[in-house]
Scaffold this active site. Structure first.
Site, PDB file in Angstrom:
ATOM      1  N   GLU A 249      63.974  37.253  54.349  1.00 51.48           N
ATOM      2  CA  GLU A 249      64.824  38.082  55.269  1.00 51.48           C
ATOM      3  C   GLU A 249      64.846  39.245  54.438  1.00 51.48           C
ATOM      4  OE1 GLU A 249      68.917  37.512  55.394  1.00 51.48           O
ATOM      5  OE2 GLU A 249      69.241  38.969  57.022  1.00 51.48           O
TER       6      GLU A 249
ATOM      7  N   ARG B 188      64.344  23.996  46.365  1.00 49.37           N
ATOM      8  CA  ARG B 188      64.294  25.250  45.705  1.00 49.37           C
ATOM      9  C   ARG B 188      64.219  25.300  44.326  1.00 49.37           C
ATOM     10  NH1 ARG B 188      68.919  27.642  48.426  1.00 49.37           N
ATOM     11  NH2 ARG B 188      67.639  29.667  48.433  1.00 49.37           N
TER      12      ARG B 188
ATOM     13  N   LYS C  53      70.394  35.624  46.027  1.00 45.02           N
ATOM     14  CA  LYS C  53      70.285  37.007  46.224  1.00 45.02           C
ATOM     15  C   LYS C  53      71.873  37.813  46.167  1.00 45.02           C
ATOM     16  CE  LYS C  53      66.611  37.421  49.469  1.00 45.02           C
ATOM     17  NZ  LYS C  53      66.245  37.269  50.993  1.00 45.02           N
TER      18      LYS C  53
END
Length: 595
Positions: free
Chosen positions: A39, A292, A302
């Site tokens: 994104e 992850r 983020k």
RNA sequence: UGCCCGAUGGUGUAAUGGUAGCACAACAGUCUCUGAAUCUGUUUGUCAUGGUUCGAAUCCAUGUCGGGCAACCA
């Protein structure tokens, strides 16, 4: 065989590559097609590098394709700044490795058709965008309504949350769940036309409000958002949710394996539901999840990285201490090191914490092979060689990289006055100190052995100058060249040295797990993560280029500072600033730290 | 008191019913005109308990511990 010969490491193996290989072998898919779908709401970081290396690595190993797609379904969080940085970072990471497998598209084409660089025939290409599929998604939504699999719901966000129930208890159906197809169609169209304000209605799937999987309790497909989208502008006021947009985007692009991280595991039944509810003709993609990356001494989300940037705790997304790709690049880490790291950590479903030493090892292994050796004094003390006349200059040869003789040599000047590093002299040294001491001898790298005769101090007792004698017979090729001393140190000629700012970057946090035990990660910032010194360098460093990597001998790896520029063009005049990528291993410092 | 997923040395990972291996770290040594690199060696592991089997890290059951899930975020 030369050790510089690029060795082809064995292709990594993991459970995902096994699945892909199996699907190729069984004939389920003739070609593997993966995708990397960030994104555009932030900069890419080393965790994304793991995903990029996985997705593009599969494409590379199986001669398939990997599409770059911006997952831009939420206009309120996204921005073109991020779109541009993401493209630049992906290009940087895969160039010369898997860039020939990069699937992009012709601008204006919204069909999902990919074009590989070899097929571009002069056309300029751009990444895919989920927002390009808004029309198709809308059509599919209408189809779901017609099939009785979706409905317009008038519940407020608060009510919807209440109706959804909690994981332990079933939810209850929305009072709007059984509207007629006609009414749903009409309402949905009016939602699209902009008739209703934000938050008043959603389009929902109709699945099972009692499902033990909360993501199957009629999740929302569309929400109303009167917002300007960075790409579609004000064309839409209705935006699809990730869970709906993603499977459709994957399908439209012919993705075969949709690889994402573990937190989406529970979304997979819905991913399959969307695609299966539409009776689509082609083979459906399969979602596969992996763990992850979490890496010691840094943060990865983020949200937290954004916080560091916005609160000025770092200088920007490309601050060399950041785990962002732009930060790592500016720090001097090469894509080769990132790829080696990705291969080293593997791909599993286990949520672990990878030690930074693994990453640092990959960086050093890469840099050791390519870095040009240079002499640089970070914290100088003056040495005066009393038996060398003023104006007397000797030129010595210094090799640029001992493991790669073809990188050649350079001349370095040796004169009466030199600088050495303050670490390399001690008036009262501990046992096993091999460097310079009063009355002691040390070799000057590439030059000769010197003896320290006298220590000059200022009024405060600080050492300001060492008066030494040089033994030129011990220089390379000299009569006594074979003479051994315990220590060899680096130095620069005072008459020739240039000055430059050197930034000594270190870990951003003092704790391996900055957010452990519920503590605020900002409370464990390393106050010494960005020390700056004015160093004295051998003059050849004035010609340093951005692509160069240096090893300041006995000190560490350094590179020219190049701040990120969205245009890809460096500022016209760049002051001479070197960033420390990483120090050399230092077993002496380690030994000292034990005591 | 739900559902999904996971667990192999300090860390990460391999072994796909048949010798528990590799890398990083640590330690010791070698070499060295970089206390780097190189090279050699050492230490340390299958979450637990049962079961299936000639044989289990692997299959089954139960338990323990860890992660994830309750945005009109992705």
């Amino acid at each position: 065989m030369s050790e510089t010969e690029p060795t082809t490491p064995p292709a990594p193996a993991d459970f995902i590559r096994d699945i892909v290989a199996g699907d190729l072998q069984s004939g389920k898919h003739p070609l593997s097609v993966t995708r990397f779908p960030p994104e555009p709401n932030g900069y890419l970081h080393i965790g994304h590098a793991k995903s990029i290396c996985l997705n593009f690595g599969i494409a590379r190993e199986t001669h398939g394709r990997c599409n770059l797609r911006m997952d831009d379904t939420n206009p309120t969080k996204e921005d073109v700044e991020y779109v541009e940085s993401i493209q630049a970072d992906v290009d940087w990471l895969i160039r010369g490795w898997a860039d020939d497998r990069l699937g992009r598209k012709v601008p204006g084409d919204v069909s999902g058709t990919a074009v590989l660089p070899s097929e571009a025939s002069g056309r300029s290409l751009e990444p895919f965008f989920a927002s390009d599929y808004f029309e198709q998604m809308l059509a599919f939504a209408v189809e779901l309504i017609r099939r009785g699999k979706a409905y317009v719901c008038d519940l407020t966000p608060e009510q919807m949350s209440e109706y959804r129930g909690v994981p332990e208890r079933p939810g209850k159906p929305s009072p709007w769940r059984d509207r007629s197809v006609e009414e749903n169609l009409d309402l949905f169209e009016r939602m699209r036309q902009g008739e209703f304000p934000d938050g008043t209605r959603t389009l929902r799937s109709r699945i099972d409000m009692a499902s033990p999987n909360i993501h199957l309790r009629d999740p929302a497909l569309y929400r109303i958002r009167h917002a300007t989208h960075h790409r579609t502008g004000d064309r839409w006021c209705l935006y699809p949710m990730y869970d709906y947009a993603h499977p459709i985007s994957d399908y439209l692009e012919g993705i075969t394996h949709s690889i994402c991280t573990l937190e989406f595991e529970i979304h997979r039944p819905f991913y399959d539901w969307v695609l299966q509810s539409l009776d689509l003709p082609r083979t459906l993609p399969r979602q596969i999840e992996f763990a992850r990356l979490s890496l010691g001494y840094t943060v990865m989300s983020k949200r937290k990285l954004l916080q560091l940037v916005e609160e000025g705790l770092v200088t920007g997304w490309d601050d060399p201490r950041m785990p962002t790709l732009s930060g790592l690049r500016r720090r001097g880490v090469r894509p080769e090191a990132l790829r080696a790291f990705a291969a080293a950590i593997g791909v599993t479903k286990y949520n672990g914490l990878t030690e930074v030493s693994v990453f640092e090892g990959c960086i050093r292994d890469d840099l050791n092979l390519v870095a040009l050796r240079r002499l640089a004094v970070l914290r100088p003390i003056k040495v005066v060689l009393t038996n060398i006349a003023e104006g007397e200059t000797h030129w010595f040869d210094a090799v640029n990289n001992p493991s790669q003789p073809e990188l050649g040599t350079r001349k370095i000047a040796f004169t009466r006055e030199l600088w050495i590093d303050s670490d390399d002299f001690m008036e009262v040294p501990p046992p096993k100190y091999f460097r310079l001491r009063p009355g002691g001898e040390v070799r000057l790298k590439y030059a000769c052995i010197i003896r320290c005769d006298e220590v000059i101090k200022d009024a405060t007792g600080a050492v300001v100058e060492l008066r030494c004698t040089a033994d030129l017979e011990t220089r390379s090729g000299g009569a006594n060249a074979a003479k051994k001393v315990k220590g060899t140190i680096h130095w620069v000629s005072a008459a020739h040295a240039i000055r430059a700012e050197v930034r000594l970057y270190d870990r951003l946090f003092t704790e391996e797990a900055p957010e452990a035990e519920g503590r605020d990660f900002k409370s464990v910032l390393n106050p010494e993560s960005a020390l700056t010194v004015t160093a004295l360098l051998e003059p050849s460093l004035a010609e340093a280029r951005q692509s160069d990597r240096f090893q300041f001998e006995r000190v560490g790896y350094f590179t020219l500072d190049v701040p990120y520029s969205p245009t890809g063009v460096a500022p016209a005049s760049v002051p001479l600033i070197f960033n420390r990528t990483l120090g050399l291993k230092d077993s002496w410092a380690k030994e000292m730290a034990k005591k």
